[in-house]
Design a protein around this motif. Structure first.
Motif, mmCIF file in Angstrom:
data_model
loop_
_atom_site.group_PDB
_atom_site.id
_atom_site.type_symbol
_atom_site.label_atom_id
_atom_site.label_comp_id
_atom_site.label_asym_id
_atom_site.label_seq_id
_atom_site.Cartn_x
_atom_site.Cartn_y
_atom_site.Cartn_z
ATOM 1 N N SER A 1 0.830 -1.200 0.000
ATOM 2 C CA SER A 1 0.000 0.000 0.000
ATOM 3 C C SER A 1 0.869 1.256 0.000
ATOM 4 C CB SER A 1 -0.929 0.000 1.211
ATOM 5 O OG SER A 1 -1.643 1.198 1.292
ATOM 6 N N LEU A 2 1.921 1.270 0.817
ATOM 7 C CA LEU A 2 2.848 2.405 0.828
ATOM 8 C C LEU A 2 3.543 2.551 -0.523
ATOM 9 C CD1 LEU A 2 4.573 2.045 4.335
ATOM 10 C CD2 LEU A 2 2.829 3.715 3.659
ATOM 11 N N MET A 3 3.912 1.427 -1.123
ATOM 12 C CA MET A 3 4.575 1.455 -2.425
ATOM 13 C C MET A 3 3.648 2.045 -3.492
ATOM 14 S SD MET A 3 6.483 -2.240 -2.187
ATOM 15 C CE MET A 3 7.249 -2.193 -3.803
ATOM 16 N N ASP A 4 2.380 1.659 -3.451
ATOM 17 C CA ASP A 4 1.418 2.184 -4.414
ATOM 18 C C ASP A 4 1.239 3.690 -4.240
ATOM 19 O OD1 ASP A 4 -0.394 1.631 -6.595
ATOM 20 O OD2 ASP A 4 -2.044 1.958 -5.193
ATOM 21 N N GLN A 5 1.230 4.147 -2.997
ATOM 22 C CA GLN A 5 1.077 5.578 -2.730
ATOM 23 C C GLN A 5 2.249 6.384 -3.281
ATOM 24 O OE1 GLN A 5 0.137 6.466 1.425
ATOM 25 N NE2 GLN A 5 -0.868 4.475 1.565
ATOM 26 N N LYS B 1 6.739 -8.001 -10.584
ATOM 27 C CA LYS B 1 7.385 -8.826 -9.566
ATOM 28 C C LYS B 1 7.729 -8.117 -8.261
ATOM 29 C CE LYS B 1 10.828 -12.322 -9.103
ATOM 30 N NZ LYS B 1 11.874 -13.078 -9.676
ATOM 31 N N VAL B 2 7.143 -8.594 -7.201
ATOM 32 C CA VAL B 2 7.429 -8.062 -5.868
ATOM 33 C C VAL B 2 8.050 -9.193 -5.059
ATOM 34 C CG1 VAL B 2 6.456 -7.060 -3.776
ATOM 35 C CG2 VAL B 2 5.492 -6.476 -5.996
ATOM 36 N N ASP B 3 9.288 -9.042 -4.687
ATOM 37 C CA ASP B 3 9.972 -10.009 -3.833
ATOM 38 C C ASP B 3 10.243 -9.349 -2.486
ATOM 39 O OD1 ASP B 3 10.179 -12.119 -5.653
ATOM 40 O OD2 ASP B 3 11.996 -11.282 -6.545
ATOM 41 N N PHE B 4 9.761 -9.962 -1.430
ATOM 42 C CA PHE B 4 10.059 -9.472 -0.083
ATOM 43 C C PHE B 4 11.369 -10.116 0.330
ATOM 44 C CE2 PHE B 4 5.514 -8.929 -0.576
ATOM 45 C CZ PHE B 4 5.350 -7.620 -0.149
ATOM 46 N N HIS C 1 18.074 -3.580 2.662
ATOM 47 C CA HIS C 1 17.234 -3.485 1.467
ATOM 48 C C HIS C 1 16.168 -4.567 1.581
ATOM 49 C CE1 HIS C 1 16.892 -4.313 -3.115
ATOM 50 N NE2 HIS C 1 15.932 -3.513 -2.722
ATOM 51 N N CYS C 2 14.898 -4.163 1.594
ATOM 52 C CA CYS C 2 13.807 -5.109 1.826
ATOM 53 C C CYS C 2 13.021 -5.455 0.573
ATOM 54 C CB CYS C 2 12.844 -4.548 2.874
ATOM 55 S SG CYS C 2 13.658 -4.297 4.463
ATOM 56 N N ASN C 3 13.009 -4.571 -0.413
ATOM 57 C CA ASN C 3 12.165 -4.796 -1.569
ATOM 58 C C ASN C 3 12.528 -3.817 -2.680
ATOM 59 O OD1 ASN C 3 9.881 -4.590 -3.356
ATOM 60 N ND2 ASN C 3 8.625 -5.528 -1.800
ATOM 61 N N SER C 4 12.428 -4.282 -3.905
ATOM 62 C CA SER C 4 12.468 -3.417 -5.078
ATOM 63 C C SER C 4 11.351 -3.873 -5.992
ATOM 64 C CB SER C 4 13.801 -3.528 -5.826
ATOM 65 O OG SER C 4 14.827 -2.920 -5.099
ATOM 66 N N SER C 5 10.735 -2.940 -6.677
ATOM 67 C CA SER C 5 9.652 -3.294 -7.579
ATOM 68 C C SER C 5 9.479 -2.191 -8.614
ATOM 69 C CB SER C 5 8.351 -3.495 -6.792
ATOM 70 O OG SER C 5 7.360 -4.061 -7.623
#
Length: 180
Positions: free
Chosen positions: A36-40, A61-64, A106-110
């Motif tokens: 949700s934060l990423m979409d914002q 692709k979203v990898d946690f 680093h937790c995520n890149s998309s």
């Protein structure tokens, strides 16, 4: 539209402290909350570049990569990596910082594809992108290749063209039972 912008002009960074209300039962931050934060932030970045309302067309692709803990400071960074006529690819990076130790992970890149819309919901032309350095060129080209690969992957498995017999051998290596 003969207007061009650099990705610096629309770059966005936000930080937010992760609270217990953002966590799941194991004390880790909900992936959905992070999405949700990423979409914002993708919306904000795309809207800033296009100077218009934007909608999310797709998320690549979203990898946690690493879990985020309650009490960590999460920072999301977004920039426009690629533009088309009415759409743009916004690259996102999510980092979490232990504010007591200063350790950052680093937790995520998309990559979010966003489309500019007018008040009637019709797609709008957007400014082009000025590529100022090697990193910007690499990100732009990478977006082109990622899109081409996604199209090829989608086309390769069209239901009307899928040949079952040519794929049965592959399935022998997996934990499946075929009952046709």
């Amino acid at each position: 539209m003969e207007k061009y912008k650099t990705n610096r002009e629309s770059r966005i960074t936000i930080s937010q402290l992760m609270l217990p209300s953002h966590s799941n039962f194991s004390g880790k931050i909900h992936g959905g909350y992070i999405l949700s934060l990423m979409d914002q932030i993708a919306f904000a970045c795309a809207s800033k570049h296009s100077e218009a309302y934007c909608v999310t067309a797709s998320v690549d692709k979203v990898d946690f990569l690493k879990p985020i803990e309650v009490g960590e400071l999460v920072t999301l960074k977004a920039s426009v990596n690629h533009v088309g006529n009415t759409s743009m690819v916004v690259g996102l990076r999510v980092e979490a910082e232990n504010i007591q130790t200063g350790t950052i992970k680093h937790c995520n890149s998309s990559y979010f594809t966003m489309v500019a819309k007018n008040k009637e919901g019709k797609s709008l032309p957007i400014p082009g992108l000025i590529l100022e350095n090697k990193t910007a060129i690499r990100r732009f080209v990478r977006s082109i290749i990622r899109k081409d690969e996604a199209t090829a992957r989608r086309d390769r498995f069209k239901a009307s063209e899928f040949e079952l017999e040519s794929h049965l051998e592959i399935l022998k290596e997996y934990n499946v039972k075929i009952n046709l």
